[in-house]
Scaffold this active site. Structure first.
Site, short mmCIF file in Angstrom:
data_model
loop_
_atom_site.label_atom_id
_atom_site.label_comp_id
_atom_site.label_asym_id
_atom_site.label_seq_id
_atom_site.Cartn_x
_atom_site.Cartn_y
_atom_site.Cartn_z
N ASP A 46 -0.44 4.15 -10.15
CA ASP A 46 0.93 3.89 -10.16
C ASP A 46 1.41 2.64 -9.30
O ASP A 46 1.17 2.26 -8.15
CB ASP A 46 1.55 5.27 -9.39
CG ASP A 46 3.15 4.86 -9.50
OD1 ASP A 46 3.64 5.15 -10.52
OD2 ASP A 46 3.65 4.77 -8.62
N TYR A 51 7.28 -4.03 -6.22
CA TYR A 51 6.81 -3.36 -4.93
C TYR A 51 6.58 -4.82 -4.12
O TYR A 51 5.95 -5.64 -4.51
CB TYR A 51 5.51 -2.79 -5.23
CG TYR A 51 5.90 -1.38 -5.72
CD1 TYR A 51 6.60 -0.57 -5.25
CD2 TYR A 51 4.80 -0.45 -6.29
CE1 TYR A 51 7.03 0.60 -5.61
CE2 TYR A 51 5.11 1.04 -6.51
CZ TYR A 51 6.21 1.49 -6.07
OH TYR A 51 6.33 2.60 -6.25
N GLN A 181 10.05 10.61 -12.09
CA GLN A 181 9.26 10.49 -10.81
C GLN A 181 10.31 10.40 -9.85
O GLN A 181 11.36 9.94 -10.01
CB GLN A 181 8.74 9.12 -10.82
CG GLN A 181 7.62 8.84 -9.66
CD GLN A 181 6.85 7.60 -9.73
OE1 GLN A 181 6.88 6.84 -8.68
NE2 GLN A 181 6.00 7.39 -10.57
N1 LIG Z 1 9.21 5.74 -7.67
C1 LIG Z 1 9.80 5.37 -6.47
O1 LIG Z 1 11.01 5.04 -6.11
C2 LIG Z 1 8.80 5.66 -5.35
C3 LIG Z 1 9.23 5.49 -4.10
C4 LIG Z 1 8.07 5.71 -3.47
C5 LIG Z 1 6.81 5.95 -3.70
N2 LIG Z 1 6.39 5.71 -4.89
C6 LIG Z 1 4.99 5.86 -5.40
O2 LIG Z 1 4.43 6.73 -4.81
C7 LIG Z 1 3.15 6.16 -3.90
C8 LIG Z 1 3.01 7.12 -2.93
O3 LIG Z 1 4.22 7.14 -2.02
P1 LIG Z 1 4.02 7.23 -0.48
O4 LIG Z 1 3.19 6.06 0.03
O5 LIG Z 1 5.32 7.46 0.34
O6 LIG Z 1 3.09 8.75 -0.27
P2 LIG Z 1 2.56 9.37 0.93
O7 LIG Z 1 1.07 9.81 0.26
O8 LIG Z 1 3.50 10.53 1.13
O9 LIG Z 1 2.78 8.51 2.25
C9 LIG Z 1 1.50 7.73 2.40
C10 LIG Z 1 1.34 7.62 4.02
O10 LIG Z 1 0.83 8.83 4.31
C11 LIG Z 1 -0.21 8.82 5.27
N3 LIG Z 1 -1.50 9.53 4.79
C12 LIG Z 1 -2.08 9.42 3.68
N4 LIG Z 1 -3.15 10.23 3.58
C13 LIG Z 1 -3.30 10.79 4.46
C14 LIG Z 1 -4.47 11.51 5.07
N5 LIG Z 1 -5.27 12.01 4.30
N6 LIG Z 1 -4.15 12.04 6.42
C15 LIG Z 1 -3.11 11.72 7.07
N7 LIG Z 1 -2.23 10.88 6.76
C16 LIG Z 1 -2.25 10.26 5.45
C17 LIG Z 1 -0.49 7.25 5.56
O11 LIG Z 1 0.45 7.02 6.76
P3 LIG Z 1 -0.20 5.91 7.84
O12 LIG Z 1 -0.49 4.61 6.98
O13 LIG Z 1 0.70 5.89 8.84
O14 LIG Z 1 -1.59 6.23 8.41
C18 LIG Z 1 -0.28 6.70 4.23
O15 LIG Z 1 0.16 5.36 4.51
C19 LIG Z 1 3.48 4.82 -3.59
O16 LIG Z 1 2.30 4.05 -3.46
C20 LIG Z 1 4.31 4.53 -5.23
O17 LIG Z 1 3.25 4.40 -6.05
C21 LIG Z 1 7.57 5.69 -5.78
#
Ligand SMILES: NC(=O)c1ccc[n+]([C@@H]2O[C@H](COP(=O)([O-])OP(=O)(O)OC[C@H]3O[C@@H](n4cnc5c(N)ncnc54)[C@H](OP(=O)(O)O)[C@@H]3O)[C@@H](O)[C@H]2O)c1
Length: 320
Positions: A46, A51, A181
């Site tokens: 994704d 971004y 999404q």
């Molecule tokens: N359409 C939209 O408007 C929209 C908005 C937001 C996101 N997205 C998409 O969704 C994807 C995921 O979103 P997100 O980054 O917010 O997701 P998320 O997986 O909830 O958050 C990512 C953060 O969670 C922590 N993490 C990840 N795996 C972990 C684990 N196994 N154990 C402990 N902590 C963990 C890390 O934090 P730390 O870095 O602090 O360690 C990481 O940076 C994005 O990359 C994007 O592609 C879309």
């Protein structure tokens, strides 16, 4: 890896979010994350045109990094690319333009950056409330034909707008919005998560609509930024203040205790519980995850096959 067959694709139920690829996460580590993800059965990647537009020269770098990786390290048919358009950023402000010409222009840039003509899943990144939904549906239709997208969808749209769009599509024999999404997680919604009124979360209206029409939900921030995993391993008091502010409501602290208890009782990792909430949900869901470290990705992939008890998931239902 769990999979869902939809729209002519067999999609992994964990999707890799790549927002920081090429900027906060350097290219080499980004490539390694993509390699490990695909090696372990992941195939949904994704990204979005805008971004990290908010960092210098950020716009398009996530797509470009994926494009370089695909050209060097995988067959195009090994993965499904989901990208988004229609939005520009200026610092924290979003400007939405869903006109056909703007979308087409962005699509051409996405194709060039991704080094591919075919974008498997194309999503509008935000809604443009002032634009008639009928025009947006017609625009999406033309875009779909142009890029041969296997599925089209929207991010951050309210259920009422999706319903109106799909009514119009049905009446005119057009492709409906197929994928939604939105923020969707075992964590209950908190306005502090994004502090951005243009984002949405999986409310009951949207949830029931997806269920009724057998549509696919792509859950962003599905791990609530690692809140539960980090709170369990480090303790709530030791969490980053920003994370505490975003998620640690009384309701989510209660949820934390339920997740801890389920995880201990069943001998499975908190990560398996958090992602299982989406991947075993009654509504077909893909958990979009992102990681800042390779270890986090290993943790997710190691625990992505665990099945979570159906009754427990129902008790934990957050869509309201
Ligand atoms: N359409 C939209 O408007 C929209 C908005 C937001 C996101 N997205 C998409 O969704 C994807 C995921 O979103 P997100 O980054 O917010 O997701 P998320 O997986 O909830 O958050 C990512 C953060 O969670 C922590 N993490 C990840 N795996 C972990 C684990 N196994 N154990 C402990 N902590 C963990 C890390 O934090 P730390 O870095 O602090 O360690 C990481 O940076 C994005 O990359 C994007 O592609 C879309």
């Amino acid at each position: 890896m769990k999979y869902i067959e939809k729209y002519g694709m067999k999609l992994s139920k964990i999707g890799l979010g790549t927002g920081r690829f090429g900027t906060r996460i350097e290219e080499e580590i980004s490539f390694e994350m993509l390699d490990r993800f695909v090696e372990n059965g992941g195939n949904v990647i994704d990204t979005a045109r805008n971004y990290y537009e908010w960092v210098e020269n950020g716009r398009g770098i996530s797509e470009k990094t994926i494009g370089k990786w695909m050209a060097k390290r995988c067959r195009r048919s090994d993965v499904y690319i989901s990208t988004k358009g229609g939005v520009r950023n200026e610092n924290i402000n979003f400007f939405v333009n869903l006109s056909y010409n703007n979308l087409l222009d962005e699509i051409e840039q996405s194709r060039e950056a991704l080094q591919t003509d075919n974008i498997d899943i194309y999503l509008l990144h935000r809604d443009e409330q002032e634009r008639h939904v009928e025009e947006i549906v017609e625009n999406l239709q033309k875009i779909q034909e142009k890029i041969k997208a296997k599925a089209i969808g929207v991010c951050n749209w309210k259920a009422e707008r999706v319903m109106k769009a799909n009514k119009y599509a049905k009446l005119h024999g057009l492709i409906p919005i197929q994928i939604i999404q939105t923020w969707w997680s075992i964590a209950a919604y908190t306005p502090d998560m994004w502090n951005d009124p243009t984002t949405t979360y999986m409310d009951q209206n949207m949830y029931e609509y997806l269920k009724k029409h057998n549509m696919l939900g792509m859950a962003y921030t599905s791990q609530a930024k690692g809140f539960f995993q980090k709170a369990i391993s480090e303790g709530v008091d030791n969490l980053d203040p920003f994370l505490k502010k975003r998620i640690a409501t009384p309701e989510n602290l209660e949820r934390l205790e339920r997740i801890r208890e389920y995880s201990n009782k069943n001998g499975i990792s908190p990560t398996a519980v958090v992602n299982g909430y989406i991947t075993d949900n009654e509504v077909d869901g893909i958990a979009l995850v992102s990681c800042s470290k390779l270890e986090q990705l290993y943790d997710i992939l190691e625990n992505c096959d665990v099945i979570i008890n159906e009754d427990w998931l129902k008790e934990m239902a957050v869509e309201k």
